[in-house]
Write a protein that holds these residues in place. Structure first.
Motif, PDB file in Angstrom:
ATOM      1  N   LEU A   1       0.828  -1.207   0.000  1.00 26.71           N
ATOM      2  CA  LEU A   1       0.000   0.000   0.000  1.00 26.71           C
ATOM      3  C   LEU A   1       0.859   1.253   0.000  1.00 26.71           C
ATOM      4  CD1 LEU A   1      -2.833   1.276   0.191  1.00 26.71           C
ATOM      5  CD2 LEU A   1      -2.638   1.109   2.657  1.00 26.71           C
ATOM      6  N   LYS A   2       1.944   1.232   0.742  1.00 21.09           N
ATOM      7  CA  LYS A   2       2.848   2.384   0.821  1.00 21.09           C
ATOM      8  C   LYS A   2       3.834   2.418  -0.338  1.00 21.09           C
ATOM      9  CE  LYS A   2       2.434   2.545   5.785  1.00 21.09           C
ATOM     10  NZ  LYS A   2       3.054   2.225   7.064  1.00 21.09           N
ATOM     11  N   GLU A   3       3.694   1.473  -1.259  1.00 24.63           N
ATOM     12  CA  GLU A   3       4.529   1.363  -2.456  1.00 24.63           C
ATOM     13  C   GLU A   3       6.001   1.169  -2.118  1.00 24.63           C
ATOM     14  OE1 GLU A   3       3.693   4.472  -5.232  1.00 24.63           O
ATOM     15  OE2 GLU A   3       1.548   4.061  -5.210  1.00 24.63           O
ATOM     16  N   ALA A   4       6.288   0.454  -1.038  1.00 23.09           N
ATOM     17  CA  ALA A   4       7.660   0.121  -0.677  1.00 23.09           C
ATOM     18  C   ALA A   4       8.181  -1.034  -1.527  1.00 23.09           C
ATOM     19  CB  ALA A   4       7.739  -0.245   0.807  1.00 23.09           C
ATOM     20  N   VAL A   5       7.260  -1.759  -2.174  1.00 21.88           N
ATOM     21  CA  VAL A   5       7.627  -2.889  -3.025  1.00 21.88           C
ATOM     22  C   VAL A   5       7.317  -2.506  -4.465  1.00 21.88           C
ATOM     23  CG1 VAL A   5       7.159  -5.303  -3.530  1.00 21.88           C
ATOM     24  CG2 VAL A   5       7.035  -4.489  -1.183  1.00 21.88           C
ATOM     25  N   ASP A   6       8.302  -2.673  -5.359  1.00 26.02           N
ATOM     26  CA  ASP A   6       8.120  -2.358  -6.769  1.00 26.02           C
ATOM     27  C   ASP A   6       7.602  -3.600  -7.498  1.00 26.02           C
ATOM     28  OD1 ASP A   6       8.111  -1.172  -9.227  1.00 26.02           O
ATOM     29  OD2 ASP A   6      10.291  -1.199  -9.474  1.00 26.02           O
ATOM     30  N   LEU A   7       6.296  -3.707  -7.624  1.00 19.39           N
ATOM     31  CA  LEU A   7       5.678  -4.905  -8.200  1.00 19.39           C
ATOM     32  C   LEU A   7       5.850  -4.993  -9.712  1.00 19.39           C
ATOM     33  CD1 LEU A   7       2.355  -4.927  -6.153  1.00 19.39           C
ATOM     34  CD2 LEU A   7       4.406  -6.295  -5.774  1.00 19.39           C
ATOM     35  N   GLU A   8       6.197  -3.902 -10.366  1.00 20.35           N
ATOM     36  CA  GLU A   8       6.322  -3.911 -11.818  1.00 20.35           C
ATOM     37  C   GLU A   8       7.613  -4.568 -12.300  1.00 20.35           C
ATOM     38  OE1 GLU A   8       5.857   0.048 -13.212  1.00 20.35           O
ATOM     39  OE2 GLU A   8       3.802   0.202 -12.506  1.00 20.35           O
ATOM     40  N   ASN A   9       8.634  -4.557 -11.466  1.00 19.14           N
ATOM     41  CA  ASN A   9       9.950  -5.012 -11.919  1.00 19.14           C
ATOM     42  C   ASN A   9      10.431  -6.295 -11.259  1.00 19.14           C
ATOM     43  OD1 ASN A   9      10.244  -2.770 -13.646  1.00 19.14           O
ATOM     44  ND2 ASN A   9      10.847  -1.508 -11.921  1.00 19.14           N
ATOM     45  N   ILE A  10       9.531  -7.065 -10.679  1.00 17.47           N
ATOM     46  CA  ILE A  10       9.928  -8.340 -10.088  1.00 17.47           C
ATOM     47  C   ILE A  10       9.167  -9.462 -10.793  1.00 17.47           C
ATOM     48  CG2 ILE A  10      10.539  -7.348  -7.848  1.00 17.47           C
ATOM     49  CD1 ILE A  10       7.892  -8.270  -6.727  1.00 17.47           C
ATOM     50  N   PRO A  11       9.686 -10.678 -10.760  1.00 14.21           N
ATOM     51  CA  PRO A  11       9.011 -11.797 -11.435  1.00 14.21           C
ATOM     52  C   PRO A  11       7.615 -12.044 -10.857  1.00 14.21           C
ATOM     53  CG  PRO A  11      11.243 -12.402 -10.793  1.00 14.21           C
ATOM     54  CD  PRO A  11      10.966 -11.075 -10.183  1.00 14.21           C
ATOM     55  N   ILE A  12       6.751 -12.620 -11.673  1.00 17.65           N
ATOM     56  CA  ILE A  12       5.347 -12.826 -11.309  1.00 17.65           C
ATOM     57  C   ILE A  12       5.196 -13.698 -10.067  1.00 17.65           C
ATOM     58  CG2 ILE A  12       4.963 -14.795 -12.840  1.00 17.65           C
ATOM     59  CD1 ILE A  12       2.464 -11.971 -12.260  1.00 17.65           C
ATOM     60  N   GLU A  13       6.090 -14.674  -9.890  1.00 15.37           N
ATOM     61  CA  GLU A  13       6.012 -15.530  -8.707  1.00 15.37           C
ATOM     62  C   GLU A  13       6.222 -14.712  -7.429  1.00 15.37           C
ATOM     63  OE1 GLU A  13       8.272 -16.267 -11.221  1.00 15.37           O
ATOM     64  OE2 GLU A  13       6.936 -17.672 -12.256  1.00 15.37           O
ATOM     65  N   GLU A  14       7.162 -13.770  -7.492  1.00  8.23           N
ATOM     66  CA  GLU A  14       7.404 -12.914  -6.329  1.00  8.23           C
ATOM     67  C   GLU A  14       6.250 -11.939  -6.091  1.00  8.23           C
ATOM     68  OE1 GLU A  14      11.240 -11.075  -5.963  1.00  8.23           O
ATOM     69  OE2 GLU A  14      12.177 -12.708  -7.087  1.00  8.23           O
ATOM     70  N   VAL A  15       5.602 -11.533  -7.150  1.00 11.04           N
ATOM     71  CA  VAL A  15       4.429 -10.657  -6.996  1.00 11.04           C
ATOM     72  C   VAL A  15       3.350 -11.398  -6.231  1.00 11.04           C
ATOM     73  CG1 VAL A  15       2.569  -9.467  -8.227  1.00 11.04           C
ATOM     74  CG2 VAL A  15       4.912  -9.287  -9.059  1.00 11.04           C
ATOM     75  N   PHE A  16       3.076 -12.646  -6.625  1.00  3.73           N
ATOM     76  CA  PHE A  16       2.070 -13.444  -5.905  1.00  3.73           C
ATOM     77  C   PHE A  16       2.472 -13.627  -4.443  1.00  3.73           C
ATOM     78  CE2 PHE A  16       0.848 -15.428 -10.152  1.00  3.73           C
ATOM     79  CZ  PHE A  16      -0.311 -14.672 -10.255  1.00  3.73           C
ATOM     80  N   GLU A  17       3.767 -13.826  -4.210  1.00  3.22           N
ATOM     81  CA  GLU A  17       4.252 -14.011  -2.842  1.00  3.22           C
ATOM     82  C   GLU A  17       4.090 -12.722  -2.031  1.00  3.22           C
ATOM     83  OE1 GLU A  17       8.584 -14.703  -0.871  1.00  3.22           O
ATOM     84  OE2 GLU A  17       8.082 -15.989  -2.593  1.00  3.22           O
ATOM     85  N   GLN A  18       4.449 -11.605  -2.615  1.00  6.35           N
ATOM     86  CA  GLN A  18       4.328 -10.324  -1.907  1.00  6.35           C
ATOM     87  C   GLN A  18       2.874  -9.968  -1.613  1.00  6.35           C
ATOM     88  OE1 GLN A  18       6.574  -8.013  -0.763  1.00  6.35           O
ATOM     89  NE2 GLN A  18       8.237  -9.432  -1.254  1.00  6.35           N
ATOM     90  N   LEU A  19       1.990 -10.283  -2.554  1.00  2.73           N
ATOM     91  CA  LEU A  19       0.574  -9.954  -2.384  1.00  2.73           C
ATOM     92  C   LEU A  19      -0.200 -11.018  -1.620  1.00  2.73           C
ATOM     93  CD1 LEU A  19      -0.220  -8.445  -5.891  1.00  2.73           C
ATOM     94  CD2 LEU A  19       0.249  -7.240  -3.753  1.00  2.73           C
ATOM     95  N   ARG A  20       0.476 -12.121  -1.278  1.00  2.00           N
ATOM     96  CA  ARG A  20      -0.160 -13.226  -0.549  1.00  2.00           C
ATOM     97  C   ARG A  20      -1.415 -13.714  -1.285  1.00  2.00           C
ATOM     98  NH1 ARG A  20       4.199 -13.774   1.853  1.00  2.00           N
ATOM     99  NH2 ARG A  20       4.607 -12.787   3.835  1.00  2.00           N
ATOM    100  N   CYS A  21      -1.217 -14.029  -2.576  1.00  3.26           N
ATOM    101  CA  CYS A  21      -2.332 -14.561  -3.369  1.00  3.26           C
ATOM    102  C   CYS A  21      -1.784 -15.587  -4.352  1.00  3.26           C
ATOM    103  CB  CYS A  21      -3.055 -13.436  -4.105  1.00  3.26           C
ATOM    104  SG  CYS A  21      -2.052 -12.576  -5.314  1.00  3.26           S
ATOM    105  N   SER A  22      -2.655 -16.139  -5.164  1.00  9.76           N
ATOM    106  CA  SER A  22      -2.247 -17.120  -6.166  1.00  9.76           C
ATOM    107  C   SER A  22      -2.968 -16.799  -7.468  1.00  9.76           C
ATOM    108  CB  SER A  22      -2.599 -18.531  -5.697  1.00  9.76           C
ATOM    109  OG  SER A  22      -4.000 -18.678  -5.616  1.00  9.76           O
ATOM    110  N   GLN A  23      -2.675 -17.620  -8.486  1.00  7.40           N
ATOM    111  CA  GLN A  23      -3.331 -17.407  -9.767  1.00  7.40           C
ATOM    112  C   GLN A  23      -4.831 -17.717  -9.701  1.00  7.40           C
ATOM    113  OE1 GLN A  23      -1.054 -19.744 -12.560  1.00  7.40           O
ATOM    114  NE2 GLN A  23       0.186 -17.967 -13.105  1.00  7.40           N
ATOM    115  N   GLU A  24      -5.234 -18.487  -8.727  1.00  7.26           N
ATOM    116  CA  GLU A  24      -6.654 -18.832  -8.574  1.00  7.26           C
ATOM    117  C   GLU A  24      -7.458 -17.689  -7.973  1.00  7.26           C
ATOM    118  OE1 GLU A  24      -4.218 -21.108  -7.356  1.00  7.26           O
ATOM    119  OE2 GLU A  24      -4.333 -22.058  -9.329  1.00  7.26           O
TER     120      GLU A  24
END
Length: 107
Positions: free
Chosen positions: A12-35
């Motif tokens: 929320l505070k944009e401390a994590v740059d979600l645009e420049n990391i692999p998709i697997e790490e995005v899911f991990e950071q957001l605590r979600c999955s493809q489902e």
């Protein structure tokens, strides 16, 4: 809600740059999955982030209309209307005698 809330606060505070990391790490950071999210996770995120809705600004219709008149093209058209009325009626003296035509041209 403790650890995942802290991770989501970082997002929320944009401390994590979600645009420049692999998709697997995005899911991990957001605590979600493809489902997608579970109902509990969705409710938790609704509390943290709020509803997914844009804010609407209330704008005055009169000010919006007048905003269209505030540009150089409108100024030139108004000057041309004044000159046309002045020349058609024989000069500036009779300019104000045809105020109804002037008002009509302004609208």
């Amino acid at each position: 809600m403790g650890e995942s809330a802290m991770t989501l606060d970082a997002v929320l505070k944009e401390a994590v740059d979600l645009e420049n990391i692999p998709i697997e790490e995005v899911f991990e950071q957001l605590r979600c999955s493809q489902e997608g999210l579970s109902s509990n996770s969705a409710e938790e995120r609704l509390v943290i982030f709020g509803p997914n809705k844009l804010e609407e600004k209330e704008e005055s219709r009169i000010l919006k209309f007048l905003g269209f008149m505030w540009n150089p093209l409108s100024w030139v058209m108004e000057a041309a209307a004044i000159m046309a009325i002045a020349l058609a009626n024989g000069g500036v003296r009779q300019l104000f005698s045809s105020w109804s035509s002037f008002c009509y041209l302004q609208i």
